[in-house]
Design a protein around this motif. Structure first.
Motif, PDB file in Angstrom:
ATOM      1  N   LEU A  93       1.720  26.717   9.225  1.00  0.00           N
ATOM      2  CA  LEU A  93       2.924  26.271   8.505  1.00  0.00           C
ATOM      3  C   LEU A  93       3.582  27.423   7.735  1.00  0.00           C
ATOM      4  CD1 LEU A  93       1.514  22.941   6.987  1.00  0.00           C
ATOM      5  CD2 LEU A  93       3.053  23.159   8.937  1.00  0.00           C
ATOM      6  N   GLY A  94       2.998  28.625   7.844  1.00  0.00           N
ATOM      7  CA  GLY A  94       3.551  29.762   7.090  1.00  0.00           C
ATOM      8  C   GLY A  94       3.290  29.641   5.596  1.00  0.00           C
ATOM      9  N   ARG A  95       2.246  28.908   5.255  1.00  0.00           N
ATOM     10  CA  ARG A  95       1.906  28.737   3.837  1.00  0.00           C
ATOM     11  C   ARG A  95       0.587  29.453   3.564  1.00  0.00           C
ATOM     12  NH1 ARG A  95       4.495  23.644   2.749  1.00  0.00           N
ATOM     13  NH2 ARG A  95       3.692  23.440   0.642  1.00  0.00           N
ATOM     14  N   THR A  96       0.240  29.577   2.271  1.00  0.00           N
ATOM     15  CA  THR A  96      -1.004  30.247   1.901  1.00  0.00           C
ATOM     16  C   THR A  96      -1.753  29.386   0.899  1.00  0.00           C
ATOM     17  OG1 THR A  96       0.252  31.342   0.170  1.00  0.00           O
ATOM     18  CG2 THR A  96      -0.177  32.632   2.177  1.00  0.00           C
ATOM     19  N   ARG A  97      -3.018  29.715   0.687  1.00  0.00           N
ATOM     20  CA  ARG A  97      -3.724  29.054  -0.412  1.00  0.00           C
ATOM     21  C   ARG A  97      -3.165  29.583  -1.725  1.00  0.00           C
ATOM     22  NH1 ARG A  97     -10.183  28.557  -0.194  1.00  0.00           N
ATOM     23  NH2 ARG A  97     -10.512  28.510   2.053  1.00  0.00           N
ATOM     24  N   ALA A  98      -2.978  28.685  -2.686  1.00  0.00           N
ATOM     25  CA  ALA A  98      -2.447  29.110  -3.991  1.00  0.00           C
ATOM     26  C   ALA A  98      -3.524  29.849  -4.771  1.00  0.00           C
ATOM     27  CB  ALA A  98      -1.980  27.890  -4.764  1.00  0.00           C
TER      28      ALA A  98
END
Ligand code: SAM
Ligand code: FES
Length: 333
Positions: A315-320
């Protein structure tokens, strides 16, 4: 958005695409691209209550009841640390053998040994008990009000009291917890009007976290024959909740992922910013069957972590970074 606009946006005839896009933007602008990953420990499936939708209700004789021990809960917390999770969510039924007094030494031990943020989801207790849990080091508490519709609440939770549920939420806030609540979407008898009220109530209660899951009928409950919630309705609820509450933490729930293989991904794309992978011992997971078909029941915790990272990457996201405390109020204490 006002109530009429919310009802319109929840209606199946309204194209949700513009709301989904707006919710994604509000999420990005206000909580960022990072996704907080919280490890879920389902530490007891014993419950004194008889919520009509719930698979682990006291009246379901088919449930093989279990309780984790303090050592087993600590082992789960160590697993969370090893997977670089920063929060554990300790969830259970309202188990008289795991009263707040019993939970306190466990959460103290988890805090002392791991320093993890701790979220509790252990149901309704007294004002004094909530204060004691907070004083012992619990950071957050999840207590869904399930529906804002008083009559529906009474019908679905025959041994709970609507006003007391909201009193509990006020006591949790007063005790200094970061407070999460939420609802199920698609309950029998639930109207779009009451779902719109739910969203307005999330705002009014000034919640730190809001969890929304589709209702999934369980064959071993009185609601066995009912229709369940749909992915579409669940996503509309997530998106509108993001638009209205702006900077709350909103999970892409397991129920959403159970309803559809892309359910959690879709939720993350229309407002959600939290995932709660299961880190309970695999041998007990099948016994925490709130609803049928629950995902990840046979996957070891490290497999779920791998799955989460792959999902975020796709999704093009990362862990915060960080603990993922409330964005509304700085953590107290
Ligand atoms: N006992 C605590 C409480 O009631 O807050 C926490 C555990 S309870 C099992 C957690 C949540 O599961 C409930 O708040 C409810 O929304 C959800 N749940 C229960 N049965 C469900 C079902 N059949 N479909 C979807 N969600 C369900
Ligand atoms: Fe108690 Fe569901 S009836 S956890």
């Amino acid at each position: 958005m006002n109530k009429k606009e919310l009802i319109d946006a929840l209606s199946p005839g309204t194209d949700p695409a513009p709301f989904f896009a707006l919710a994604d933007k509000v999420r990005r602008d206000n909580v960022g691209d990072g996704v907080h990953v919280r490890g879920l420990i389902e530490f007891s499936n014993t419950c004194r209550r008889n919520c009509r939708y719930c698979g682990i209700r006291a009246g379901n004789p088919k449930v093989r009841r279990y309780r984790l021990t303090k050592e087993e809960i600590l082992a789960c917390a160590r697993t969370a640390v090893s997977l670089n999770y920063r929060t554990v969510v300790m969830q259970s039924g309202e188990d008289p053998a795991w009263s707040p007094r019993d939970v306190i030494p466990v959460l103290e031990a988890v805090k002392k040994e791991t320093g993890l943020a701790i979220t509790l989801s252990i149901g309704e207790h007294s004002r004094e008990e909530y204060k004691a849990l907070r004083a012992a080091g619990a950071d957050r508490f999840l207590l869904r009000f399930e529906t804002s519709d008083r009559e529906l609440f009474k019908a679905l939770k025959p041994d709970s009291d609507y006003d007391r549920r909201f009193a509990c939420l006020a006591w949790l806030k007063e005790a200094g917890f970061q407070v999460g609540s939420g609802v199920m979407a698609g309950l029998p008898g639930q109207t779009l009007e009451s779902l719109a009220d739910d969203i307005l109530l999330f705002k009014k209660l000034d919640l730190d976290m809001v969890g929304i899951g589709p209702f999934i009928p369980n064959p071993d409950t009185p609601l066995a024959g009912s229709a369940g919630g749909t992915l579409d309705l669940g996503l509309r609820m997530v998106a509108l909740t993001r638009i209205v509450t702006v900077n709350t933490h909103i999970p892409a729930t397991t129920a959403m992922g159970t309803l559809h293989p892309q359910g959690r991904q879709r939720a993350l794309q229309c407002g959600a910013n939290v995932l709660m992978p299961n880190i309970s011992p695999v041998e007990h997971r099948v016994d925490y069957s709130l609803y049928p078909g629950k995902i990840c029941v046979s996957d070891a915790a490290d497999k779920c972590a791998g799955c989460v990272d792959a999902m975020l990457k796709s999704l093009g996201r990362t862990r915060a970074e960080g603990y993922g405390h409330s964005l509304k109020n700085a953590p107290k204490g």
